[in-house]
Design a protein around this motif. Sequence first.
Motif, PDB file in Angstrom:
ATOM      1  N   ALA A 239       0.836  -1.203   0.000  1.00 37.35           N
ATOM      2  CA  ALA A 239       0.000   0.000   0.000  1.00 37.35           C
ATOM      3  C   ALA A 239       0.871   1.254   0.000  1.00 37.35           C
ATOM      4  O   ALA A 239       0.606   2.219  -0.729  1.00 37.35           O
ATOM      5  CB  ALA A 239      -0.924  -0.008   1.220  1.00 37.35           C
ATOM      6  N   LYS A 242       2.433   1.971  -3.393  1.00 34.86           N
ATOM      7  CA  LYS A 242       1.460   2.494  -4.356  1.00 34.86           C
ATOM      8  C   LYS A 242       1.032   3.917  -4.021  1.00 34.86           C
ATOM      9  O   LYS A 242       0.221   4.515  -4.735  1.00 34.86           O
ATOM     10  CB  LYS A 242       0.229   1.588  -4.385  1.00 34.86           C
ATOM     11  N   LYS A 244      -0.645   4.710  -1.343  1.00 33.82           N
ATOM     12  CA  LYS A 244      -1.971   4.631  -0.729  1.00 33.82           C
ATOM     13  C   LYS A 244      -1.833   4.272   0.745  1.00 33.82           C
ATOM     14  O   LYS A 244      -2.216   3.197   1.190  1.00 33.82           O
ATOM     15  CB  LYS A 244      -2.830   3.604  -1.468  1.00 33.82           C
ATOM     16  N   GLU A 246      -3.475   5.208   3.158  1.00 37.14           N
ATOM     17  CA  GLU A 246      -4.767   4.980   3.793  1.00 37.14           C
ATOM     18  C   GLU A 246      -5.202   3.520   3.721  1.00 37.14           C
ATOM     19  O   GLU A 246      -6.057   3.076   4.499  1.00 37.14           O
ATOM     20  CB  GLU A 246      -5.837   5.877   3.150  1.00 37.14           C
ATOM     21  N   GLU A 247      -4.600   2.745   2.833  1.00 35.73           N
ATOM     22  CA  GLU A 247      -4.949   1.333   2.702  1.00 35.73           C
ATOM     23  C   GLU A 247      -4.027   0.432   3.521  1.00 35.73           C
ATOM     24  O   GLU A 247      -4.288  -0.769   3.656  1.00 35.73           O
ATOM     25  CB  GLU A 247      -4.914   0.914   1.229  1.00 35.73           C
TER      26      GLU A 247
END
Length: 275
Positions: A239, A242, A244, A246-247
């Motif tokens: 995550a 990438k 991200k 928050e993931e």
Amino acid sequence: MALSGLAQLNIELTSKCDKRTLCAFCGHQKQEVNPITYGDMDYGLLESIREQLKPGVVVAFHRDGEPTAYPRLVEALRLFAPFTTSIVTHGCNLVRCAEALVGHCTTLTISAFKGDPDGDVQYETVKKFLEQKGNAAPRVQIKIVGDWFNSPYESLGVPILRRLIHNPTGNSHYAHHLPTIPEVGICLDALHRPSIDWEGRVYLCNRLDPDKDTQIGDLRCQTLDEIWNGPIRHEMMEAHKKGKREEANALCATCTFWGVPSEWQPSKELPMVNV
């Protein structure tokens, strides 16, 4: 794969902080913010961690508690003698712990801030410790948290670090400016600097984590190799790679720190440079 990429391991020797007056900006010891169970790391667990590491990794003895409050500090530092070691401390125990620290630790960082009720005791203790240790290790530096210039520490002849103050409930709402983002675009703490709490739980980083959102394993039933290369950390890191965060987990989703401690100085007009 072993422990490829591991640069620094943060080990919590104790979750207790014995500072007389707890720091107002720190949420680590506030039960309403961080409902921790107090205790000291079992020395057998500490020995097991040492057996799984090879020199080259920085070993830092801090998380939620005060490392100099660990009752077996002398033995802990001697156990990790081949490693580069770091302690961040409130500094009030330095003279009492001098036998354990002098010659057995690489770097000692004392956190200080303007208006500390224990400030006078802290300063005199640090001054006496510096006189006592002379030129021997550890290398001492003062970390000023928040706005405090012309402090008495500037007369001691040791490096002064300046850190942005932030919300005591987490790693957000930093004063003055946001923390630096590295060019790789991935949190360096998540990439390289996990931590272990006093009970043996392993976390992706060393941020304040009351809900254990970043826990990636437990040394009471796993090896460090299994945890570091395991599926939980792998998924979190995918995550981050990438972009991200928050993931990755609930903590990373709200954290604005990127693993780069940001030095803060007053704003100055800098000359333009032609390149």
